[in-house]
Scaffold this active site. Structure first.
Site, PDB file in Angstrom:
ATOM      1  N   VAL A   1      -4.905 -19.801  38.327  1.00 18.76           N
ATOM      2  CA  VAL A   1      -5.385 -20.731  37.291  1.00 18.76           C
ATOM      3  C   VAL A   1      -6.050 -19.912  36.172  1.00 18.76           C
ATOM      4  CG1 VAL A   1      -7.003 -22.602  36.795  1.00 18.76           C
ATOM      5  CG2 VAL A   1      -5.721 -22.589  38.942  1.00 18.76           C
TER       6      VAL A   1
ATOM      7  N   HIS B   1       8.189 -22.386  32.576  1.00 19.54           N
ATOM      8  CA  HIS B   1       8.186 -23.349  33.691  1.00 19.54           C
ATOM      9  C   HIS B   1       9.643 -23.723  33.982  1.00 19.54           C
ATOM     10  CE1 HIS B   1       6.696 -26.394  36.414  1.00 19.54           C
ATOM     11  NE2 HIS B   1       7.594 -27.220  35.901  1.00 19.54           N
TER      12      HIS B   1
ATOM     13  N   ASP C   1       0.835 -27.076  32.469  1.00 13.70           N
ATOM     14  CA  ASP C   1       2.173 -27.283  31.859  1.00 13.70           C
ATOM     15  C   ASP C   1       2.131 -28.323  30.741  1.00 13.70           C
ATOM     16  OD1 ASP C   1       3.457 -27.189  35.235  1.00 13.70           O
ATOM     17  OD2 ASP C   1       3.138 -25.522  33.833  1.00 13.70           O
TER      18      ASP C   1
END
Ligand code: GRF
Length: 207
Positions: free
Chosen positions: A92, A109, A150
């Site tokens: 993170v 992604h 995202d």
């Protein structure tokens, strides 16, 4: 343009960046450092083979997340990079880093955001979700990183066909080969050539 590439695993996206810098497809760019949270990441071997400095810094080596975040940010800042590239980085990102590197952190992604993304959607889980929903098209997204998961401004996307007998592994490989390894290097090249701006959360590309 100096970049840092953050990795956790095999490093195939890193390899695509290295190869396209060497081939000249990515202009005006130098990888200053590869940073991994996983000392066994094959990505670090790829960096070493390419003569690029590799650094391992893991939350496991710190008493708490706050001290990791501080050390990670200090290490990153010491390279004075223009862009941070998250290529399969499973850590993170500290909120302070997102503030300090606003619209200077990009991520890849393996789906067409906003589908199959957000908390819990990473690696094979993305492709398992695609197959269980039965969508006919998936792909990859390269986006700027903001405070969400995202959710940052989308830079590039590329669609990939889902085939009848796909397994998650086969689909993952196709998305990597046909989409990820194309759009991540292209996004870096566009940014390096000053072609990318962000206006009210939307990306404009002008070549
Ligand atoms: C890729 O599937 C990418 O979409 C995701 O993490 C994986 C990284 O793979 N962000 P690699 O380490 O670049 O091979």
């Amino acid at each position: 343009m100096k970049i840092a590439v953050c990795v956790s695993g095999g490093g195939t996206n890193l390899q695509a960046i290295i190869d396209k810098i060497n081939s000249g497809e990515i202009h005006n760019t130098e990888i200053a450092v590869v940073i991994s949270n996983n000392k066994n990441a094959f990505a670090l071997e790829r960096a070493a083979k390419a003569g690029i400095e590799g650094v391992c810094i893991s939350p496991k080596d710190f008493a708490d997340r706050e001290s990791f975040n501080k050390a990670f940010l200090e290490k990153l800042d010491s390279y004075n990079v223009d862009l941070v590239v998250l290529a399969g980085f499973l850590v993170v990102i500290p909120p302070e880093m997102i503030r300090n590197y606003r619209n200077r952190i990009i991520n890849i992604h393996p789906s067409l955001i906003p589908s199959f993304c957000g908390t819990g959607y990473y690696g094979l889980k993305v492709h398992e979700g695609v197959l269980s929903r039965g969508v006919k098209v998936t792909g990859a997204t390269c986006h700027f990183v903001d405070e969400g998961t995202d959710t940052g401004p989308i830079i590039l996307q590329k669609a990939v066909e889902v085939k009848e007998d796909d397994t998650p592994e086969v689909l993952q490989r196709r998305v990597m080969e046909q989409a990820e390894w194309e759009i991540m290097p292209r996004a870096i090249d566009l940014i390096a050539r000053g072609c990318v701006t962000v206006e009210s959360g939307k990306v404009r590309i002008e070549e």
